[in-house]
Scaffold this motif. Sequence first.
Motif, PDB file in Angstrom:
ATOM      1  N   GLY A   1      -7.833  -4.881  -2.222  1.00  0.00           N
ATOM      2  CA  GLY A   1      -9.207  -4.609  -2.621  1.00  0.00           C
ATOM      3  C   GLY A   1      -9.620  -3.154  -2.530  1.00  0.00           C
ATOM      4  N   ASN A   2      -8.705  -2.230  -2.169  1.00  0.00           N
ATOM      5  CA  ASN A   2      -9.065  -0.808  -2.071  1.00  0.00           C
ATOM      6  C   ASN A   2      -9.303  -0.216  -3.463  1.00  0.00           C
ATOM      7  OD1 ASN A   2      -6.736  -0.186   0.649  1.00  0.00           O
ATOM      8  ND2 ASN A   2      -8.737  -1.131   0.670  1.00  0.00           N
ATOM      9  N   LYS A   3     -10.097   0.881  -3.485  1.00  0.00           N
ATOM     10  CA  LYS A   3     -10.351   1.586  -4.743  1.00  0.00           C
ATOM     11  C   LYS A   3      -9.664   2.944  -4.706  1.00  0.00           C
ATOM     12  CE  LYS A   3     -14.422   3.387  -5.804  1.00  0.00           C
ATOM     13  NZ  LYS A   3     -15.829   3.515  -6.224  1.00  0.00           N
ATOM     14  N   LEU A   4      -9.048   3.307  -5.801  1.00  0.00           N
ATOM     15  CA  LEU A   4      -8.345   4.583  -5.922  1.00  0.00           C
ATOM     16  C   LEU A   4      -9.085   5.457  -6.922  1.00  0.00           C
ATOM     17  CD1 LEU A   4      -5.786   6.379  -5.442  1.00  0.00           C
ATOM     18  CD2 LEU A   4      -4.759   5.176  -7.383  1.00  0.00           C
TER      19      LEU A   4
ATOM     20  N   ASN B   1     -14.049  15.070 -14.478  1.00  0.00           N
ATOM     21  CA  ASN B   1     -13.355  13.974 -15.154  1.00  0.00           C
ATOM     22  C   ASN B   1     -12.467  13.272 -14.140  1.00  0.00           C
ATOM     23  OD1 ASN B   1     -12.089  12.227 -16.866  1.00  0.00           O
ATOM     24  ND2 ASN B   1     -10.986  13.778 -18.029  1.00  0.00           N
ATOM     25  N   LYS B   2     -12.739  11.990 -13.885  1.00  0.00           N
ATOM     26  CA  LYS B   2     -11.929  11.236 -12.941  1.00  0.00           C
ATOM     27  C   LYS B   2     -11.863   9.780 -13.366  1.00  0.00           C
ATOM     28  CE  LYS B   2     -15.443   9.832  -9.572  1.00  0.00           C
ATOM     29  NZ  LYS B   2     -15.799   9.803  -8.128  1.00  0.00           N
ATOM     30  N   MET B   3     -10.938   9.059 -12.802  1.00  0.00           N
ATOM     31  CA  MET B   3     -10.779   7.630 -13.100  1.00  0.00           C
ATOM     32  C   MET B   3     -10.725   6.855 -11.792  1.00  0.00           C
ATOM     33  SD  MET B   3      -7.804   5.636 -15.278  1.00  0.00           S
ATOM     34  CE  MET B   3      -6.530   5.901 -14.054  1.00  0.00           C
ATOM     35  N   ASP B   4     -11.499   5.774 -11.737  1.00  0.00           N
ATOM     36  CA  ASP B   4     -11.489   4.891 -10.569  1.00  0.00           C
ATOM     37  C   ASP B   4     -10.659   3.650 -10.891  1.00  0.00           C
ATOM     38  OD1 ASP B   4     -13.135   6.524  -9.046  1.00  0.00           O
ATOM     39  OD2 ASP B   4     -14.969   5.629  -9.845  1.00  0.00           O
ATOM     40  N   VAL B   5      -9.677   3.388 -10.058  1.00  0.00           N
ATOM     41  CA  VAL B   5      -8.840   2.188 -10.201  1.00  0.00           C
ATOM     42  C   VAL B   5      -9.257   1.211  -9.111  1.00  0.00           C
ATOM     43  CG1 VAL B   5      -6.495   1.276 -10.256  1.00  0.00           C
ATOM     44  CG2 VAL B   5      -6.945   3.598 -11.083  1.00  0.00           C
ATOM     45  N   GLN B   6      -9.928   0.142  -9.506  1.00  0.00           N
ATOM     46  CA  GLN B   6     -10.410  -0.836  -8.549  1.00  0.00           C
ATOM     47  C   GLN B   6      -9.329  -1.894  -8.282  1.00  0.00           C
ATOM     48  OE1 GLN B   6     -13.399  -1.026  -6.648  1.00  0.00           O
ATOM     49  NE2 GLN B   6     -12.011  -2.500  -5.687  1.00  0.00           N
ATOM     50  N   GLY B   7      -8.922  -1.987  -7.048  1.00  0.00           N
ATOM     51  CA  GLY B   7      -7.920  -2.984  -6.687  1.00  0.00           C
ATOM     52  C   GLY B   7      -8.524  -4.370  -6.536  1.00  0.00           C
ATOM     53  N   GLN B   8      -7.686  -5.343  -6.311  1.00  0.00           N
ATOM     54  CA  GLN B   8      -8.121  -6.720  -6.106  1.00  0.00           C
ATOM     55  C   GLN B   8      -7.481  -7.268  -4.840  1.00  0.00           C
ATOM     56  OE1 GLN B   8      -8.086  -9.368  -9.541  1.00  0.00           O
ATOM     57  NE2 GLN B   8      -7.787  -7.626 -10.916  1.00  0.00           N
ATOM     58  N   THR B   9      -8.215  -8.110  -4.153  1.00  0.00           N
ATOM     59  CA  THR B   9      -7.677  -8.729  -2.944  1.00  0.00           C
ATOM     60  C   THR B   9      -6.791  -9.899  -3.357  1.00  0.00           C
ATOM     61  OG1 THR B   9      -9.666  -8.122  -1.716  1.00  0.00           O
ATOM     62  CG2 THR B   9      -8.241  -9.788  -0.733  1.00  0.00           C
ATOM     63  N   VAL B  10      -5.505  -9.688  -3.216  1.00  0.00           N
ATOM     64  CA  VAL B  10      -4.533 -10.714  -3.638  1.00  0.00           C
ATOM     65  C   VAL B  10      -4.088 -11.506  -2.411  1.00  0.00           C
ATOM     66  CG1 VAL B  10      -2.300 -11.144  -4.704  1.00  0.00           C
ATOM     67  CG2 VAL B  10      -3.761  -9.297  -5.551  1.00  0.00           C
ATOM     68  N   THR B  11      -4.445 -12.761  -2.370  1.00  0.00           N
ATOM     69  CA  THR B  11      -3.978 -13.692  -1.338  1.00  0.00           C
ATOM     70  C   THR B  11      -3.615 -14.995  -2.020  1.00  0.00           C
ATOM     71  OG1 THR B  11      -6.182 -14.627  -0.906  1.00  0.00           O
ATOM     72  CG2 THR B  11      -5.547 -12.660   0.367  1.00  0.00           C
ATOM     73  N   SER B  12      -2.868 -15.805  -1.329  1.00  0.00           N
ATOM     74  CA  SER B  12      -2.499 -17.103  -1.905  1.00  0.00           C
ATOM     75  C   SER B  12      -3.746 -17.940  -2.170  1.00  0.00           C
ATOM     76  CB  SER B  12      -1.547 -17.834  -0.958  1.00  0.00           C
ATOM     77  OG  SER B  12      -2.100 -17.933   0.339  1.00  0.00           O
ATOM     78  N   ALA B  13      -4.741 -17.821  -1.284  1.00  0.00           N
ATOM     79  CA  ALA B  13      -5.978 -18.585  -1.471  1.00  0.00           C
ATOM     80  C   ALA B  13      -6.727 -18.101  -2.711  1.00  0.00           C
ATOM     81  CB  ALA B  13      -6.856 -18.459  -0.228  1.00  0.00           C
ATOM     82  N   ASN B  14      -6.815 -16.769  -2.891  1.00  0.00           N
ATOM     83  CA  ASN B  14      -7.517 -16.228  -4.056  1.00  0.00           C
ATOM     84  C   ASN B  14      -6.795 -16.572  -5.357  1.00  0.00           C
ATOM     85  OD1 ASN B  14      -9.462 -15.155  -2.411  1.00  0.00           O
ATOM     86  ND2 ASN B  14      -8.693 -13.065  -2.486  1.00  0.00           N
ATOM     87  N   LEU B  15      -5.485 -16.753  -5.271  1.00  0.00           N
ATOM     88  CA  LEU B  15      -4.716 -17.148  -6.453  1.00  0.00           C
ATOM     89  C   LEU B  15      -4.797 -18.647  -6.712  1.00  0.00           C
ATOM     90  CD1 LEU B  15      -1.501 -14.955  -5.997  1.00  0.00           C
ATOM     91  CD2 LEU B  15      -3.291 -14.657  -7.717  1.00  0.00           C
ATOM     92  N   GLY B  16      -5.467 -19.365  -5.826  1.00  0.00           N
ATOM     93  CA  GLY B  16      -5.621 -20.811  -6.003  1.00  0.00           C
ATOM     94  C   GLY B  16      -4.420 -21.616  -5.547  1.00  0.00           C
ATOM     95  N   ILE B  17      -3.624 -21.050  -4.632  1.00  0.00           N
ATOM     96  CA  ILE B  17      -2.436 -21.751  -4.141  1.00  0.00           C
ATOM     97  C   ILE B  17      -2.775 -22.381  -2.800  1.00  0.00           C
ATOM     98  CG2 ILE B  17       0.008 -21.552  -3.558  1.00  0.00           C
ATOM     99  CD1 ILE B  17       0.067 -18.959  -5.196  1.00  0.00           C
TER     100      ILE B  17
ATOM    101  N   GLY C   1       0.812  -1.214   0.000  1.00  0.00           N
ATOM    102  CA  GLY C   1       0.000   0.000   0.000  1.00  0.00           C
ATOM    103  C   GLY C   1       0.846   1.265   0.000  1.00  0.00           C
ATOM    104  N   PHE C   2       0.185   2.396  -0.321  1.00  0.00           N
ATOM    105  CA  PHE C   2       0.843   3.701  -0.288  1.00  0.00           C
ATOM    106  C   PHE C   2      -0.153   4.726   0.230  1.00  0.00           C
ATOM    107  CE2 PHE C   2       1.781   7.850  -2.171  1.00  0.00           C
ATOM    108  CZ  PHE C   2       3.119   8.015  -1.827  1.00  0.00           C
ATOM    109  N   ASN C   3       0.261   5.443   1.268  1.00  0.00           N
ATOM    110  CA  ASN C   3      -0.563   6.512   1.833  1.00  0.00           C
ATOM    111  C   ASN C   3      -1.956   6.009   2.220  1.00  0.00           C
ATOM    112  OD1 ASN C   3      -0.903   9.196   2.679  1.00  0.00           O
ATOM    113  ND2 ASN C   3      -1.855   9.781   0.741  1.00  0.00           N
ATOM    114  N   GLY C   4      -2.006   4.791   2.757  1.00  0.00           N
ATOM    115  CA  GLY C   4      -3.275   4.251   3.246  1.00  0.00           C
ATOM    116  C   GLY C   4      -4.127   3.550   2.208  1.00  0.00           C
ATOM    117  N   THR C   5      -3.689   3.498   0.958  1.00  0.00           N
ATOM    118  CA  THR C   5      -4.458   2.827  -0.093  1.00  0.00           C
ATOM    119  C   THR C   5      -3.657   1.655  -0.634  1.00  0.00           C
ATOM    120  OG1 THR C   5      -5.522   4.918  -0.725  1.00  0.00           O
ATOM    121  CG2 THR C   5      -5.631   3.100  -2.305  1.00  0.00           C
ATOM    122  N   ASN C   6      -4.253   0.473  -0.598  1.00  0.00           N
ATOM    123  CA  ASN C   6      -3.576  -0.744  -1.060  1.00  0.00           C
ATOM    124  C   ASN C   6      -4.442  -1.406  -2.127  1.00  0.00           C
ATOM    125  OD1 ASN C   6      -2.198  -3.117  -1.469  1.00  0.00           O
ATOM    126  ND2 ASN C   6      -1.974  -3.611   0.692  1.00  0.00           N
TER     127      ASN C   6
END
Length: 441
Positions: free
Chosen positions: A300-303, A316-332, A291-296
Amino acid sequence: MVAISTGVRNALSSLQSVQSQSQVAQQHLATGRKVNSAVDNAVNYFTAAGLNDRSSQLSGLLDGMSNAVQTINAASKGIDGITKLVQSLQSTLKQAQADAATNRPTKSGTALTAAGDKNGALSVKDVVLNKALGGAAAVTADYTANPQVAGDLGGNFGANTALSISATDSTGNVTSFVSTSLTATSTVRDLVNEVNKSGIATASVDDTGKLVVTGTGSGTLKVGLGTGSGAATALSNAQSATLNSNATIGLALTDASAGISASSNSTVRSNLVKQFNDLRDQVDQMAKDAGFNGTNLLDGNKLSVVFNEKTGSAQNKMDVQGQTVTSANLGIQQMSNGASAGKTNIQDDTSLQAASDGLTSALSSLRGMASTFGSNLSVVQARQDFTKSMIDTLSTGADNLVNADQNQEAATLLALQTRQQLSQTSLSLSNQADQGILRLF
């Protein structure tokens, strides 16, 4: 009231005018502006104020864009690190897959009789390989004249002899192979060849005359040899726990039903369990630290990045939707040294292959996320550069409307100072002319 002569009045008026103009020039030089208030030039003053106001608002947005760039960069670096960890997990799996010899189900049967080599020209191994599966009636060659025909196994095989081989992995999936090409006159060599064709197991005869069967995987192996009036019956008997003819070839009756399991686990594989699980845990930890400045974006955070100073639908703005990255979500999955619910059994080849495929899919997912973040970063950086250019354009436009030309103002002031000196001289001369009347007295 004192009367002033026309000459003195004109000189004084000129001096006052020069003084006033000098003050204006001095103000322009001191402030650097030719328009300091709406009184100077209302149109230029308010136009420049509007341009400067927009420039200021855009400057405030630059901070948000800068933070967005760093937030996306942090997520991208996190993905790069996680990708390296997943590649390390792949290496660990490959080490486990490379060590397969000790966890293969293997069965060495009882020795098959070596009687039948009349001249003693063959080794025990070759004698057994040349034996026919069926009884004496099935051996048609002249045993007395040809020592290569090494008798038979005495099995009660007719025209239909079936070989059934199957392997069951840790998830219950069964892979089967059936051969109905064997007959009473087929030899042990033919039997070995059929087993080796299966892809499920390999077979050979050792120097002591024993048939050795080894599974190509780590799952339970079932081997059965049967005979019957037809292919279907022969197959059914081959798979039966009591009706198979395994005893003829030195294998146990239960090898056709209960099966053959690996006698021990691979020590090398067992030692890799902790290494794999530790790497897997680091995937989760690295994602949390991206994360950076409280946003990761990897949690799963949205920027949201605002690109212009407007509000509402015009913003005019852009929303960058994050994803929750875990080993379980990656299927490991976690690794275990044996069958365990929800975990990969490191001793099972099928489970390891599934885990390897899962890691390949995880890398593909990470590459997709990296591509998405890279595209978002390009947009933010392009807007950041554009905003900087707009700020420069707006500021330059505002300055052109109100800023003074320092060279021109300096030259003007110098000229006014010269005029002031001349006006003072003119005033002095006018006063001297007025004083001329005193000479008459």
